[in-house]
Design an enzyme around this catalytic site. Structure first.
Site, short mmCIF file in Angstrom:
data_model
loop_
_atom_site.label_atom_id
_atom_site.label_comp_id
_atom_site.label_asym_id
_atom_site.label_seq_id
_atom_site.Cartn_x
_atom_site.Cartn_y
_atom_site.Cartn_z
N ARG A 161 -36.41 -7.91 26.24
CA ARG A 161 -35.58 -6.36 26.88
C ARG A 161 -34.56 -5.86 25.37
O ARG A 161 -34.51 -4.90 24.91
CB ARG A 161 -34.68 -5.71 28.07
CG ARG A 161 -36.11 -5.77 29.23
CD ARG A 161 -35.34 -5.07 30.76
NE ARG A 161 -36.35 -5.97 31.80
CZ ARG A 161 -36.28 -5.94 32.22
NH1 ARG A 161 -35.32 -6.95 32.87
NH2 ARG A 161 -37.56 -5.92 33.94
N ARG A 243 -25.70 -15.77 26.98
CA ARG A 243 -25.09 -17.04 27.56
C ARG A 243 -24.61 -17.82 27.90
O ARG A 243 -25.08 -18.49 26.63
CB ARG A 243 -26.29 -17.15 29.43
CG ARG A 243 -26.93 -16.43 30.33
CD ARG A 243 -25.95 -16.51 31.50
NE ARG A 243 -26.36 -15.36 32.24
CZ ARG A 243 -25.79 -13.93 32.51
NH1 ARG A 243 -26.18 -12.92 31.23
NH2 ARG A 243 -26.38 -13.47 33.23
N GLU A 272 -16.76 -20.27 31.89
CA GLU A 272 -15.74 -18.54 31.98
C GLU A 272 -14.70 -18.42 32.86
O GLU A 272 -15.20 -18.93 33.98
CB GLU A 272 -17.33 -17.86 31.91
CG GLU A 272 -17.92 -18.20 30.74
CD GLU A 272 -18.89 -16.74 30.33
OE1 GLU A 272 -19.22 -15.75 31.24
OE2 GLU A 272 -19.73 -16.61 29.81
N HIS A 291 -17.16 -12.17 28.08
CA HIS A 291 -18.65 -11.72 28.09
C HIS A 291 -18.99 -9.79 28.93
O HIS A 291 -19.12 -9.86 30.06
CB HIS A 291 -19.29 -13.07 30.02
CG HIS A 291 -20.11 -13.22 30.38
ND1 HIS A 291 -20.60 -14.08 30.84
CD2 HIS A 291 -21.11 -12.15 29.85
CE1 HIS A 291 -21.84 -13.59 30.79
NE2 HIS A 291 -22.07 -12.42 30.46
#
Length: 330
Positions: A161, A243, A272, A291
């Protein structure tokens, strides 16, 4: 049985937007319970047990697996306000016949825009241009010329997508678009006006930009290690809005410092949040974001609304199939 006992209890993270909450709030058969987005596993389990049975959950960053299924008592549906699901134990859900749904295409335009923005920021040397005005070094401008995306070659890794939308934006910049995705046919990629490449390693030396748009799986962790980064041109840039963990940050740092590649754009990191003061953060040829590529104002509303619809679709016995990850439960 009273109306109250017929209610389905749904846990929603604090990051679910008002528009998403509204879709759940109008339902008399749904009771919402809010929880913090970054809640620890022990505290989350304690909340689930205290409110059990819990029938649905809308997750932000919270991990979810076997212990949470046990604590909830009667989980019917697990959803993510997003498209990544590496924090969810999918096999555990499948064993319990619990579907996992994601937000589908809701944030894909936003991530594609961020990838293109990072390419433009690097190509146009935005930080350096800004500093020349701020620091009064106008006279040095011809020694740090920016360059065009026009005519450059971009390699898109992952053609789902987000990758497909990124390709459209790169085509609008009149770039040559190469695509590596072993799960897409060459015909699909060609139909989108892109050039399919079957061998990632052979394609890397051709690319001026490499942008990553694949999920984090055992197959893709460390996909861009030292050996693979070394295959890139010294004038090339690596963009990761997918990611953390897909790029070996130690190898990336070494390549950036040594000049083996020209720069990088990172929205995601191995840890993170990353440690403050990390060497990677001080480099002038790197742009970073915390992010948030898929977390624009509009995307949060789209993802939240889709998450609410996902939950209701399962509770109503008609799951939105394109958004289901573990189709084996259907």
């Amino acid at each position: 049985m009273t109306a109250a006992t017929n209610k389905k209890k749904v846990f929603i993270t604090e990051t679910l937007s008002p528009s998403g909450r509204a879709l759940l709030a109008v339902r008399d058969d749904v009771e919402m319970v809010e929880f913090p987005n970054m809640i620890s596993a022990p505290d989350f389990n304690a909340m689930l047990k205290a409110h059990a049975p819990v029938h649905g959950v809308a997750l932000g960053a919270t991990r979810f697996g076997e212990p949470e299924l046990d604590s909830s008592g009667d989980m019917k549906v697990v959803t993510r306000i997003g498209v990544g699901y590496d924090a969810v134990d999918v096999p555990a859900l499948s064993r319990r016949k619990v579907p996992l749904l994601t937000a589908g295409t809701a944030n894909s335009p936003s991530v594609a825009e961020q990838a293109l923005f990072m390419m433009l920021w690097l190509a146009k040397r935005a930080a350096e241009m800004h500093a020349m005005i701020k620091d009064g070094t106008w006279a040095t401008r011809l020694g740090a010329l920016p360059f065009d995306l026009y005519g450059k070659t971009v390699l898109i890794v992952g053609f789902g997508r987000i990758g497909t939308r990124t390709a459209k934006r790169c085509q609008a910049m009149e770039m040559q678009v190469l695509v590596y995705d072993p799960y897409k046919t060459a015909a699909e990629i060609k139909a989108a006006g892109c050039e399919p490449v079957a061998d990632l390693d052979l394609a890397l030396p051709r690319a001026d930009f490499v942008t990553i748009h694949c999920p984090k799986t055992p197959e893709t962790v460390g996909l861009f290690d030292a050996a693979r980064i070394k295959l890139m041109k010294p004038t090339a840039y690596l963009i990761n809005t997918a990611r953390g963990g897909l790029v070996d940050e130690t190898a990336l740092l070494d390549a950036l410092v040594s000049g083996r590649i020209a720069g990088a754009g990172l929205d995601v990191f191995e840890q993170e949040p990353p440690p403050v003061g990390a060497a990677l953060h001080a480099l002038p040829n790197v742009i970073m974001a915390p992010h948030v590529a898929g977390v624009t104002r509009e995307a949060v509303d789209r993802m939240s609304e889709q998450t609410a619809r996902n939950i209701l679709s399962v509770l109503d016995g008609e799951p939105i199939r394109p958004n289901v990850i573990n189709h084996d439960v259907l």
